[in-house]
Write a protein that holds these residues in place. Structure first.
Motif, PDB file in Angstrom:
ATOM      1  N   SER A   1       9.198 -14.796 -66.305  1.00 28.07           N
ATOM      2  CA  SER A   1       9.881 -13.718 -65.585  1.00 28.07           C
ATOM      3  C   SER A   1       9.944 -14.013 -64.089  1.00 28.07           C
ATOM      4  N   THR A   2       8.856 -14.528 -63.534  1.00 28.60           N
ATOM      5  CA  THR A   2       8.839 -14.906 -62.125  1.00 28.60           C
ATOM      6  C   THR A   2       9.861 -15.997 -61.850  1.00 28.60           C
ATOM      7  N   ALA A   3       9.941 -16.968 -62.759  1.00 28.04           N
ATOM      8  CA  ALA A   3      10.916 -18.045 -62.597  1.00 28.04           C
ATOM      9  C   ALA A   3      12.344 -17.511 -62.621  1.00 28.04           C
ATOM     10  N   ALA A   4      12.612 -16.549 -63.502  1.00 29.12           N
ATOM     11  CA  ALA A   4      13.956 -15.969 -63.562  1.00 29.12           C
ATOM     12  C   ALA A   4      14.329 -15.331 -62.237  1.00 29.12           C
ATOM     13  N   ALA A   5      13.371 -14.661 -61.595  1.00 25.18           N
ATOM     14  CA  ALA A   5      13.637 -14.044 -60.296  1.00 25.18           C
ATOM     15  C   ALA A   5      13.901 -15.102 -59.235  1.00 25.18           C
TER      16      ALA A   5
ATOM     17  N   SER B   1      -3.335 -13.575 -59.504  1.00 26.11           N
ATOM     18  CA  SER B   1      -3.556 -14.241 -60.792  1.00 26.11           C
ATOM     19  C   SER B   1      -2.262 -14.578 -61.520  1.00 26.11           C
ATOM     20  N   GLY B   2      -1.126 -14.385 -60.872  1.00 29.32           N
ATOM     21  CA  GLY B   2       0.147 -14.670 -61.526  1.00 29.32           C
ATOM     22  C   GLY B   2       0.576 -13.623 -62.521  1.00 29.32           C
ATOM     23  N   ASN B   3      -0.043 -12.440 -62.471  1.00 33.53           N
ATOM     24  CA  ASN B   3       0.274 -11.390 -63.435  1.00 33.53           C
ATOM     25  C   ASN B   3       1.159 -10.285 -62.868  1.00 33.53           C
ATOM     26  N   VAL B   4       1.828 -10.564 -61.751  1.00 36.06           N
ATOM     27  CA  VAL B   4       2.763  -9.587 -61.193  1.00 36.06           C
ATOM     28  C   VAL B   4       3.948  -9.390 -62.145  1.00 36.06           C
ATOM     29  N   GLY B   5       4.468  -8.183 -62.206  1.00 39.17           N
ATOM     30  CA  GLY B   5       5.704  -7.948 -62.941  1.00 39.17           C
ATOM     31  C   GLY B   5       5.558  -7.753 -64.430  1.00 39.17           C
ATOM     32  N   GLU B   6       4.371  -7.385 -64.911  1.00 43.77           N
ATOM     33  CA  GLU B   6       4.218  -7.136 -66.353  1.00 43.77           C
ATOM     34  C   GLU B   6       4.824  -5.776 -66.708  1.00 43.77           C
ATOM     35  N   LEU B   7       6.138  -5.707 -66.535  1.00 42.40           N
ATOM     36  CA  LEU B   7       6.853  -4.450 -66.754  1.00 42.40           C
ATOM     37  C   LEU B   7       6.728  -3.974 -68.198  1.00 42.40           C
TER      38      LEU B   7
ATOM     39  N   ILE C   1       9.101  -8.161 -72.588  1.00 46.24           N
ATOM     40  CA  ILE C   1       9.722  -7.616 -71.380  1.00 46.24           C
ATOM     41  C   ILE C   1       8.830  -7.953 -70.189  1.00 46.24           C
ATOM     42  N   GLY C   2       9.448  -8.421 -69.118  1.00 41.65           N
ATOM     43  CA  GLY C   2       8.712  -8.708 -67.891  1.00 41.65           C
ATOM     44  C   GLY C   2       9.616  -8.517 -66.690  1.00 41.65           C
ATOM     45  N   ALA C   3       9.068  -8.760 -65.514  1.00 46.81           N
ATOM     46  CA  ALA C   3       9.855  -8.662 -64.292  1.00 46.81           C
ATOM     47  C   ALA C   3       9.329  -9.654 -63.272  1.00 46.81           C
ATOM     48  N   GLY C   4      10.226 -10.200 -62.474  1.00 46.49           N
ATOM     49  CA  GLY C   4       9.865 -11.061 -61.363  1.00 46.49           C
ATOM     50  C   GLY C   4      10.314 -10.417 -60.075  1.00 46.49           C
ATOM     51  N   LEU C   5       9.540 -10.585 -59.010  1.00 46.98           N
ATOM     52  CA  LEU C   5       9.814  -9.933 -57.727  1.00 46.98           C
ATOM     53  C   LEU C   5      10.059 -10.956 -56.636  1.00 46.98           C
ATOM     54  N   VAL C   6      11.073 -10.719 -55.820  1.00 50.78           N
ATOM     55  CA  VAL C   6      11.314 -11.517 -54.616  1.00 50.78           C
ATOM     56  C   VAL C   6      11.367 -10.547 -53.444  1.00 50.78           C
ATOM     57  N   ILE C   7      10.377 -10.660 -52.565  1.00 51.16           N
ATOM     58  CA  ILE C   7      10.246  -9.750 -51.426  1.00 51.16           C
ATOM     59  C   ILE C   7      10.378 -10.553 -50.147  1.00 51.16           C
ATOM     60  N   GLY C   8      11.365 -10.205 -49.317  1.00 50.58           N
ATOM     61  CA  GLY C   8      11.573 -10.932 -48.076  1.00 50.58           C
ATOM     62  C   GLY C   8      11.876 -12.396 -48.302  1.00 50.58           C
ATOM     63  N   GLY C   9      12.543 -12.717 -49.407  1.00 51.60           N
ATOM     64  CA  GLY C   9      12.894 -14.090 -49.709  1.00 51.60           C
ATOM     65  C   GLY C   9      11.788 -14.899 -50.339  1.00 51.60           C
ATOM     66  N   VAL C  10      10.627 -14.289 -50.587  1.00 54.49           N
ATOM     67  CA  VAL C  10       9.482 -14.999 -51.148  1.00 54.49           C
ATOM     68  C   VAL C  10       9.170 -14.428 -52.526  1.00 54.49           C
ATOM     69  N   THR C  11       9.014 -15.310 -53.513  1.00 56.49           N
ATOM     70  CA  THR C  11       8.640 -14.880 -54.850  1.00 56.49           C
ATOM     71  C   THR C  11       7.193 -14.416 -54.832  1.00 56.49           C
ATOM     72  N   TYR C  12       6.972 -13.165 -55.209  1.00 56.80           N
ATOM     73  CA  TYR C  12       5.622 -12.600 -55.162  1.00 56.80           C
ATOM     74  C   TYR C  12       4.949 -12.779 -56.516  1.00 56.80           C
ATOM     75  N   ARG C  13       3.770 -13.420 -56.501  1.00 54.55           N
ATOM     76  CA  ARG C  13       3.078 -13.736 -57.746  1.00 54.55           C
ATOM     77  C   ARG C  13       1.768 -12.979 -57.918  1.00 54.55           C
TER      78      ARG C  13
END
Length: 428
Positions: free
Chosen positions: A197-201, A240-246, A225-237
């Motif tokens: 999901s992070t990679a997709a973002a 532990s890399g568990n961001v976006g467990e929508l 189902i998951g989600a990846g976030l890009v904040i201020g042009g930076v992929t937020y992880r």
């Protein structure tokens, strides 16, 4: 550009300039001075280095504004390539992209299934070689391999998570396997790992799918189902890399138990596996949407695609199932938008590539009630590359890590100032 080039924690001034050129598409040296805040001599030195390395080319002139026409710069898209691999239980997707993130070749092969990890890695290496050789790209121009999967990256550069949590059941045999090192050995290429999901973002960000948004997310739906976030042009992880467990946002406190151990997760209620299970539990619905008895383990992705095709034909059973799922996914997406003050939400992943026409209007409707609506709306879009989003994003991981690497935290201002002074001095 969506943000000042120097606001991102790049590891070098050269990567700042290259990222500014990438984000702009085409830009003049004067434009780079404005975008980066660097001096004219510094920009001249850095651009010359990038041209000498074959990463950037001069491409025509800007429109005249009364003075000398400015020479435009852009990435040389054919100078470097990257391979992206999306490892999943049902299918493994491969993409070869150029420097701009455009896919030049893609293939799909059988998924990991129940095979031993070492055997799957051997298959992946063979497919990567076929992908590169099939389009005649020189191996020296391939920067590396990005490999992504449905789970966090573990400490041994593998798929993380203990056996009883953190990883979907169908992939748990991969826990602790040194995936990165194993693939590097058989491909002789650098390997970067991340969550799918992070990679997709990141892929959306690299290819311009988020536009000028400073707070954006990719809502990914494959098997889960998951989600990846890009904040201020930076992929937020996250740590532990568990961001976006929508998929594990609770939408019903008394709902069914999810494989993660909690109750009422949106994935348990409305994910592709839940939709398929609901269809198969009703023989009339299963017949109507074209689901047949499977000899082995049924493929969630294939069955969900069959339901989606039936919905596009207007089959009422399929429409009811997908619309109910879309409403619950939309509720979870609204929670994400409220937490992150999202400007853009891109729907992506193979399941949304199949069912996006049903989900898009319903998720849009749910996000009209986002808390930020008095200030701005949330632009909900369907990805241009939804079916292969994670593989494309995996290739973008390589492009970012090799060409515009970011540090783990912002650089001290003194370091930036010292670097600018050194570059200015070398240019004089």
């Amino acid at each position: 550009m969506s943000e000042s080039a120097t606001s991102k924690p790049h590891t070098s001034s050269k990567s700042v300039v290259l990222d500014a050129i990438r984000a702009a598409g085409t830009i003049s040296r004067v434009g780079l001075i404005k975008a980066t805040g660097f001096t004219a001599p510094t920009i001249s030195t850095l651009v010359r280095k990038l041209i000498n390395e074959g990463l950037v080319v001069e491409t025509g002139h800007a429109k005249s504004t009364g003075g000398k026409r400015q020479v435009l710069l852009q990435l040389d898209h054919t100078s470097r390539y990257a391979v992206g691999v999306h490892l999943d239980h049902g299918v493994i997707t491969y993409a070869l992209t150029n420097l701009g993130g455009t896919v030049v070749a893609r293939i799909c092969r059988p998924g990991a299934g129940a095979d031993e990890p070492a055997a799957v890695v051997a298959r992946i290496a063979t497919a990567i070689a076929a992908l590169i050789d099939g389009v005649g790209v020189e191996r020296a121009r391939v920067l590396g391999v990005g490999l992504v999967f449905p789970g966090p990256v573990g400490p041994a550069r593998g798929i993380g998570g203990p056996p009883d949590a953190g990883l979907a059941p169908v992939m748990r045999q991969w826990t602790g396997f040194p995936l990165g090192a194993a693939l590097e050995r058989v491909t002789a290429l650098p390997v970067v790992l991340d969550n799918d999901s992070t990679a997709a973002a990141l892929g959306e960000h690299w290819t311009g799918g988020f536009g000028a948004a400073t707070s954006a997310a990719a809502l990914y739906m494959g098997t889960g189902i998951g989600a990846g976030l890009v904040i201020g042009g930076v992929t937020y992880r996250g740590p532990s890399g568990n961001v976006g467990e929508l998929g594990h946002v609770c939408v019903s406190a008394d709902g069914p138990r999810c494989w993660c151990g909690a109750r009422g997760c949106v994935e348990a209620l409305a994910g592709p596996a839940a939709v398929v299970a609901a269809a198969r539990s009703d023989p009339a619905a299963a017949r109507a949407v074209g689901l047949t008895a499977s000899a082995g383990r049924p493929s969630v992705i294939a069955d969900f695609a069959a339901i989606s095709r039936a919905a596009r034909r207007g089959e009422p059973h399929a429409l009811v199932l997908l619309e109910r799922s879309a409403r619950q996914v939309g509720v979870a997406a609204r929670t994400l938008a409220n937490l992150m003050d999202l400007e853009v939400l891109v729907l992506t992943g193979p399941s949304l590539a199949a069912a996006g026409s049903v989900y898009l209007p319903i998720v849009r409707h749910e996000l009209r009630a986002s808390f930020s609506r008095g200030t701005h709306t949330v632009d909900v879009r369907l990805s241009r590359s939804a079916a292969t989003a994670s593989a494309v994003g995996a290739a973008a991981l390589v492009l970012e890590s090799e060409l515009v690497p970011l540090s783990h935290g912002p650089r001290p201002l003194e370091q930036v100032a010292d670097e600018r002074a050194r570059l200015t001095e070398s240019a004089s």
